[in-house]
Design a protein around this motif. Structure first.
Motif, short mmCIF file in Angstrom:
data_model
loop_
_atom_site.label_atom_id
_atom_site.label_comp_id
_atom_site.label_asym_id
_atom_site.label_seq_id
_atom_site.Cartn_x
_atom_site.Cartn_y
_atom_site.Cartn_z
N ILE A 223 -55.36 -11.58 -35.82
CA ILE A 223 -56.18 -11.84 -37.00
C ILE A 223 -56.91 -10.58 -37.44
O ILE A 223 -56.92 -10.20 -38.62
CB ILE A 223 -57.17 -12.99 -36.72
N THR A 224 -57.52 -9.90 -36.47
CA THR A 224 -58.29 -8.69 -36.78
C THR A 224 -57.40 -7.60 -37.35
O THR A 224 -57.73 -6.96 -38.36
CB THR A 224 -59.01 -8.18 -35.52
N CYS A 225 -56.25 -7.37 -36.70
CA CYS A 225 -55.35 -6.31 -37.17
C CYS A 225 -54.83 -6.60 -38.57
O CYS A 225 -54.77 -5.71 -39.42
CB CYS A 225 -54.19 -6.15 -36.19
N LYS A 226 -54.45 -7.85 -38.81
CA LYS A 226 -53.92 -8.17 -40.13
C LYS A 226 -55.00 -8.08 -41.20
O LYS A 226 -54.77 -7.55 -42.29
CB LYS A 226 -53.29 -9.56 -40.13
N ASP A 227 -56.20 -8.55 -40.87
CA ASP A 227 -57.29 -8.51 -41.85
C ASP A 227 -57.70 -7.07 -42.17
O ASP A 227 -58.10 -6.76 -43.30
CB ASP A 227 -58.50 -9.27 -41.32
#
Length: 288
Positions: A223-227
């Motif tokens: 989630i963090t990487c994609k965001d």
């Protein structure tokens, strides 16, 4: 010339970091599983013995890769003492009586979403132990790994580090875990800790710790990487398309499905995941 210079730089970096990888395993057996989920898991001495034998075999495989250290996060409190100074057996989350004490390391873990000790399950206990291991680790790179995995011949950690460093990935993982919650469907896949490589500061840099509500490790990593628009790599394997495609994928590389879930790097097999979870509910063939 620039390409040659870059290749030489990467080679020198890899030589410098190969022995700076901390491997983190979580030990639990069917006693642990039964405490957490008695409806689905029963104490089985035969499974416990097979689990221990496979974990010791995996430790031997990791030692051949010249690790910085191997951390055994002991959630049952019964893992055998190890004489090798590279192996640290550390009592972890399930070994504490929280009515009597709260360990200092737990205060260093940031827990996403709502935290409630009384609503335990196996995934939450694993998440706490893995993150405890991250705090205890001292290597520059981390491999979080389930102990129902097995390295295949000719696997090179150097190849993995080349991918991570040269392509500036935040993490590399074998898992592509399907999204269970409809409101998160835009993410397509999450990571888990079946086999997960990252730099030591990955979690602290992005404030990624325990993803409590979603229940499994490292959903927040994806989630963090994609965001943030960061690069990450989910290697082909079990969830590359659908679970029913696994036999076809294994057969392509001349592996039998009963061996476990095959994973590849650059179209070369490197790891088998026996798919029993860290508790190894199905580690024996008759349990699969």
């Amino acid at each position: 010339m620039d390409l040659m210079r870059n290749n030489n730089l990467i080679t020198n970096i890899i030589k410098d970091v190969l022995n700076k990888v901390s491997y983190i395993l979580v030990w639990s057996d069917t006693n642990t599983m039964s405490r957490n989920d008695s409806d689905n898991y029963k104490v089985d001495k035969k499974v416990n013995q097979e689990l221990l034998e496979h974990t010791l075999y995996l430790i031997d495989q990791i030692l051949e890769m010249n690790p910085h250290e191997i951390l055994i996060m002991d959630n049952e409190g019964n893992f055998p003492k190890q004489d090798n100074p590279l192996i640290r057996v550390i009592p972890s989350y399930q070994t504490y009586d929280f009515t009597k004490e709260r360990p200092d390391w737990l205060n260093e873990i940031n827990i996403d979403d709502y935290y409630e000790d009384k609503k335990m399950n196996h995934a939450k206990c694993l998440a706490m132990a893995y993150n405890h291991g991250i705090i205890e680790s001292s290597g520059d790179y981390l491999v979080l790994q389930h102990n129902d995995t097995k390295y295949l011949p000719n696997f090179s950690m150097r190849d993995m580090l080349v991918e991570l460093i040269s392509k500036d990935y935040e993490y590399i993982t074998i898992d592509k875990k399907p999204v269970k919650l409809e409101e998160l469907s835009d993410y397509e896949y999450f990571a888990d800790c079946y086999w997960f490589l990252c730099r030591k500061d990955f979690y602290s840099k992005h404030n990624i710790w325990v993803d409590w509500i979603r229940g499994d490790n490292n959903h927040l990593a994806t989630i963090t990487c994609k965001d943030k628009g960061l690069k990450y790599l989910h290697l082909p394997g079990f969830y590359e398309t659908y679970e029913t495609d696994r036999p076809e994928f294994n057969n392509k590389y001349f592996f039998e499905t009963k061996c476990g879930n095959l994973h590849t790097l650059n179209d070369r097999p490197f790891l088998i995941h026996r798919k029993g979870g860290t508790g190894l509910y199905r580690i024996l063939e008759e349990k699969r």
